[in-house]
Design a protein around this motif. Sequence first.
Motif, PDB file in Angstrom:
ATOM      1  N   GLU A   1       0.823  -1.212   0.000  1.00 29.76           N
ATOM      2  CA  GLU A   1       0.000   0.000   0.000  1.00 29.76           C
ATOM      3  C   GLU A   1       0.852   1.255   0.000  1.00 29.76           C
ATOM      4  N   GLU A   2       1.925   1.240   0.798  1.00 26.88           N
ATOM      5  CA  GLU A   2       2.756   2.437   0.912  1.00 26.88           C
ATOM      6  C   GLU A   2       3.706   2.603  -0.271  1.00 26.88           C
ATOM      7  N   SER A   3       3.894   1.529  -1.074  1.00 29.85           N
ATOM      8  CA  SER A   3       4.797   1.595  -2.225  1.00 29.85           C
ATOM      9  C   SER A   3       4.276   0.663  -3.318  1.00 29.85           C
ATOM     10  N   PRO A   4       3.362   1.143  -4.155  1.00 28.44           N
ATOM     11  CA  PRO A   4       2.685   0.293  -5.149  1.00 28.44           C
ATOM     12  C   PRO A   4       3.614  -0.388  -6.147  1.00 28.44           C
ATOM     13  N   THR A   5       4.851   0.076  -6.261  1.00 24.53           N
ATOM     14  CA  THR A   5       5.776  -0.558  -7.202  1.00 24.53           C
ATOM     15  C   THR A   5       6.482  -1.766  -6.592  1.00 24.53           C
ATOM     16  N   GLU A   6       6.321  -1.980  -5.281  1.00 26.51           N
ATOM     17  CA  GLU A   6       6.979  -3.097  -4.604  1.00 26.51           C
ATOM     18  C   GLU A   6       5.963  -4.178  -4.246  1.00 26.51           C
ATOM     19  N   LEU A   7       6.462  -5.407  -4.117  1.00 22.78           N
ATOM     20  CA  LEU A   7       5.607  -6.551  -3.806  1.00 22.78           C
ATOM     21  C   LEU A   7       5.829  -7.020  -2.375  1.00 22.78           C
ATOM     22  N   GLU A   8       4.805  -7.647  -1.810  1.00 23.98           N
ATOM     23  CA  GLU A   8       4.923  -8.361  -0.545  1.00 23.98           C
ATOM     24  C   GLU A   8       4.123  -9.640  -0.653  1.00 23.98           C
ATOM     25  N   SER A   9       4.419 -10.599   0.212  1.00 19.07           N
ATOM     26  CA  SER A   9       3.732 -11.895   0.157  1.00 19.07           C
ATOM     27  C   SER A   9       2.280 -11.743   0.587  1.00 19.07           C
ATOM     28  N   ALA A  10       1.382 -12.354  -0.168  1.00 12.58           N
ATOM     29  CA  ALA A  10      -0.022 -12.345   0.232  1.00 12.58           C
ATOM     30  C   ALA A  10      -0.231 -13.218   1.469  1.00 12.58           C
ATOM     31  N   HIS A  11       0.553 -14.265   1.609  1.00 18.98           N
ATOM     32  CA  HIS A  11       0.438 -15.182   2.760  1.00 18.98           C
ATOM     33  C   HIS A  11       1.724 -15.101   3.576  1.00 18.98           C
ATOM     34  N   HIS A  12       2.755 -15.785   3.162  1.00 25.57           N
ATOM     35  CA  HIS A  12       4.103 -15.594   3.713  1.00 25.57           C
ATOM     36  C   HIS A  12       5.108 -15.994   2.640  1.00 25.57           C
ATOM     37  N   PRO A  13       6.373 -15.609   2.777  1.00 33.28           N
ATOM     38  CA  PRO A  13       7.337 -15.787   1.680  1.00 33.28           C
ATOM     39  C   PRO A  13       7.745 -17.222   1.410  1.00 33.28           C
ATOM     40  N   PHE A  14       7.243 -18.193   2.191  1.00 40.50           N
ATOM     41  CA  PHE A  14       7.613 -19.589   1.995  1.00 40.50           C
ATOM     42  C   PHE A  14       6.558 -20.353   1.189  1.00 40.50           C
ATOM     43  N   THR A  15       5.505 -19.669   0.738  1.00 34.86           N
ATOM     44  CA  THR A  15       4.437 -20.301  -0.031  1.00 34.86           C
ATOM     45  C   THR A  15       4.907 -20.597  -1.451  1.00 34.86           C
ATOM     46  N   ALA A  16       4.666 -21.808  -1.911  1.00 36.59           N
ATOM     47  CA  ALA A  16       5.089 -22.209  -3.252  1.00 36.59           C
ATOM     48  C   ALA A  16       4.140 -21.653  -4.305  1.00 36.59           C
ATOM     49  N   PRO A  17       4.684 -21.232  -5.455  1.00 43.92           N
ATOM     50  CA  PRO A  17       3.821 -20.777  -6.547  1.00 43.92           C
ATOM     51  C   PRO A  17       3.103 -21.951  -7.199  1.00 43.92           C
TER      52      PRO A  17
ATOM     53  N   TYR B   1      15.508 -16.648  -4.661  1.00 42.44           N
ATOM     54  CA  TYR B   1      15.105 -15.685  -5.698  1.00 42.44           C
ATOM     55  C   TYR B   1      13.898 -14.869  -5.237  1.00 42.44           C
ATOM     56  N   ILE B   2      12.916 -15.539  -4.655  1.00 47.31           N
ATOM     57  CA  ILE B   2      11.708 -14.832  -4.206  1.00 47.31           C
ATOM     58  C   ILE B   2      12.037 -13.866  -3.083  1.00 47.31           C
ATOM     59  N   LEU B   3      12.853 -14.298  -2.132  1.00 45.32           N
ATOM     60  CA  LEU B   3      13.195 -13.433  -1.008  1.00 45.32           C
ATOM     61  C   LEU B   3      14.022 -12.229  -1.447  1.00 45.32           C
ATOM     62  N   ALA B   4      15.098 -12.482  -2.178  1.00 46.78           N
ATOM     63  CA  ALA B   4      16.055 -11.414  -2.498  1.00 46.78           C
ATOM     64  C   ALA B   4      15.598 -10.539  -3.650  1.00 46.78           C
ATOM     65  N   THR B   5      15.115 -11.149  -4.731  1.00 49.22           N
ATOM     66  CA  THR B   5      14.822 -10.388  -5.950  1.00 49.22           C
ATOM     67  C   THR B   5      13.424  -9.787  -5.942  1.00 49.22           C
ATOM     68  N   LEU B   6      12.429 -10.582  -5.572  1.00 47.88           N
ATOM     69  CA  LEU B   6      11.051 -10.095  -5.660  1.00 47.88           C
ATOM     70  C   LEU B   6      10.611  -9.346  -4.401  1.00 47.88           C
ATOM     71  N   LEU B   7      10.992  -9.849  -3.232  1.00 51.92           N
ATOM     72  CA  LEU B   7      10.528  -9.233  -1.981  1.00 51.92           C
ATOM     73  C   LEU B   7      11.548  -8.282  -1.370  1.00 51.92           C
ATOM     74  N   LYS B   8      12.749  -8.268  -1.917  1.00 47.19           N
ATOM     75  CA  LYS B   8      13.812  -7.363  -1.441  1.00 47.19           C
ATOM     76  C   LYS B   8      14.087  -7.556   0.050  1.00 47.19           C
ATOM     77  N   GLU B   9      14.066  -8.806   0.516  1.00 42.15           N
ATOM     78  CA  GLU B   9      14.335  -9.108   1.915  1.00 42.15           C
ATOM     79  C   GLU B   9      15.810  -9.458   2.100  1.00 42.15           C
ATOM     80  N   ASP B  10      16.284  -9.289   3.316  1.00 41.46           N
ATOM     81  CA  ASP B  10      17.652  -9.637   3.661  1.00 41.46           C
ATOM     82  C   ASP B  10      17.725 -11.151   3.881  1.00 41.46           C
ATOM     83  N   VAL B  11      18.320 -11.872   2.936  1.00 40.89           N
ATOM     84  CA  VAL B  11      18.330 -13.329   3.014  1.00 40.89           C
ATOM     85  C   VAL B  11      19.202 -13.834   4.166  1.00 40.89           C
ATOM     86  N   LYS B  12      20.065 -12.972   4.716  1.00 38.92           N
ATOM     87  CA  LYS B  12      20.906 -13.407   5.833  1.00 38.92           C
ATOM     88  C   LYS B  12      20.054 -13.809   7.036  1.00 38.92           C
ATOM     89  N   LEU B  13      18.886 -13.157   7.185  1.00 39.50           N
ATOM     90  CA  LEU B  13      18.014 -13.486   8.316  1.00 39.50           C
ATOM     91  C   LEU B  13      17.470 -14.911   8.215  1.00 39.50           C
TER      92      LEU B  13
END
Length: 652
Positions: free
Chosen positions: A489-505, A549-561
């Motif tokens: 909502e705060e940044s329409p050009t960015e994505l976030e997980s609808a459920h959580h980032p471990f959900t398979a496509p 790929y989903i964490l780092a590229t699409l969600l821009k999350e810190d994969v080190k966590l």
Amino acid sequence: MYLGSWLSRLSRGLSRPIGKITQPVWGSLSRSLSLGAQRIPEFSSFVARTNTCGELRSSHLGQEVTLCGWIQYRRQNTFLVLRDCHGLVQIIIPQDESAASVKKILCEAPLESVVKVTGTVISRPPGQENLKMPTGEIEIRVKTAELLNACKKLPFEIKDFMKKTEALRLQYRYLDLRSFQMQYNLRLRSQIVMRMREYLCNLHGFVDVETPTLFKRTPGGAKEFLVPSREPGKFYSLPQSPQQFKQLLMVGGLDRYFQVARCYRDEGSRPDRQPEFTQIDIEMSFVDQTGIQRLIEGLLQYSWPDDKDPVEIPFPSMTFAEALATYGTDKPDIRFGMKIVDISDVFRNTEIRFLQDALAKPQGTVKAICVPEGAYLRKQDIVFIRDFATHHFSQEVLPVFLNAKRNWSSPFAKFIMEEERLELTRLMEIQEEDMVLLTAGEHEKACSLLGKLRLQCADLLEMRGVVLRDPALFSFLWVVDFPLFVTKEESPTELESAHHPFTAPNPSDIHLLYTEPEKVRGQHYDLVLNGSEIGGGSIRIHDAQLQRYILATLLKEDVKLLSHLLQALDYGAPPHGGIALGLDRLLCLVTGAPSIRDVIAFPKSYRGHDLMSSAPDSVPPEELKPYHIQVTWPADSEEENAAATPSENLSS
């Protein structure tokens, strides 16, 4: 004289607790606590009593019994009602001089005092039986009595029909727990959990594994509680759910895991949510979405209370897109109609400017719901509906009665042409006393508005006496094919997980991850009951490269966590999936309780406070030093205001 009408009313209260419970509490619970096993539970083993107050019947006549309980009621120093968690029994207070000491104890002890009595089970005199009370054919002729603990004046009476504020109930929760309703709710909760354990462990080979409460901060999702450690600048985090642990258990070859898991979210309470809650957490290896759904259907059918209609399986299923288009929400209440209908084609040539403007836009639509017997709504109801649409959605909704006599609330109705009126009536199957709520705009926004109004209208109509939702009906529904991502909502050009980032496509959408990720569907499924989400789960990503790929590229999350999880997936992780059922919310719906706080022994208030113990509480600075924490206190004026209004904490 005997207790007569008062005891009859009390017995009726026992047999008809508030909410949707219709079977007698004490009888049904005592019978069903065996959980289908061969043995009957022994409620008086290892204790000072021989029997419970609720179990004595005519078959016990002549037996000498010892009972322990609370003094519920006393009349004319002649009769006394003794209560324990299993029911009520009538005690005859001896009147002869030889039993003066017994009479003194039973007559002078304040109500809610704890006593122990020994006496003989006798029949009530002919005509004095109370057939509405399980123990109504007998009474106890007392021989000895012992006052175990006297009760001081209570802040409220221990009676379900006495109105008490929720704040007062939470402040004195240990007293509120004595009520018949809370006893029923917590015992039913225990029974259902035990049956769930039996189904999962004994029948299907699941392993009950406890996972850590102290963990680390994880990306995305709800806010987590932080717990300081003695290492400078380092904190634990209380887990929102055991998601990562249960995936790691699959990597570890446990194959089938479950846990009655405590979860924590640092967010305000609502009627269906609070900071700490309980999930039935489940994970399986080598499973697909259908397998998880069949497991949960069997689990609920097996553990369902005996005093409710049996659960029918399989549950119906609906896609996310269908749920939104038909009901305006991803958790629809399917117990009643009022479905959303697209009526854009009816008004292609309309003269109504509001509709013309909407249809002229690329994504513009006209949507409507038919409110059955909407003629029962009052003018102030219509004003409320229109104001709700304006204030919450910044959108106009037009109420239309095709019965011209009732179109006082919709001046634009005269602009509806006759052919539009006829087509609208045919398409929506409108009856004489029905009302149509019509709105126009972008598809998702229009559907969401009508979905909210559908529920608001159901509430208003039921206040006016129109029955739409059967309180005894439990309608389960699977909602599937959710989008894997949504825009922030705060940044329409960015994505976030609808459920959580471990959900398979969805396998058929994987190619879209690299071109149009917003169109990818996830293998995520929600379980809905009567319009409330009671469970959610997914098939997980078991490929480390895809997860990275989903964490780092699409969600821009810190994969080190999440390096520990990514490493584990690289070491031969099996395909796996799972689900979590919200136990508190499920029990709330089953019992008909107005809030999940009524099915939790020691809940938090709306503000997340424990009103009984005054938690959270301040900590002296010297106790914070080992954690390298320094508190910045609020301004003096704020602190004074907080100190001056302690009663506000009790109204949360």
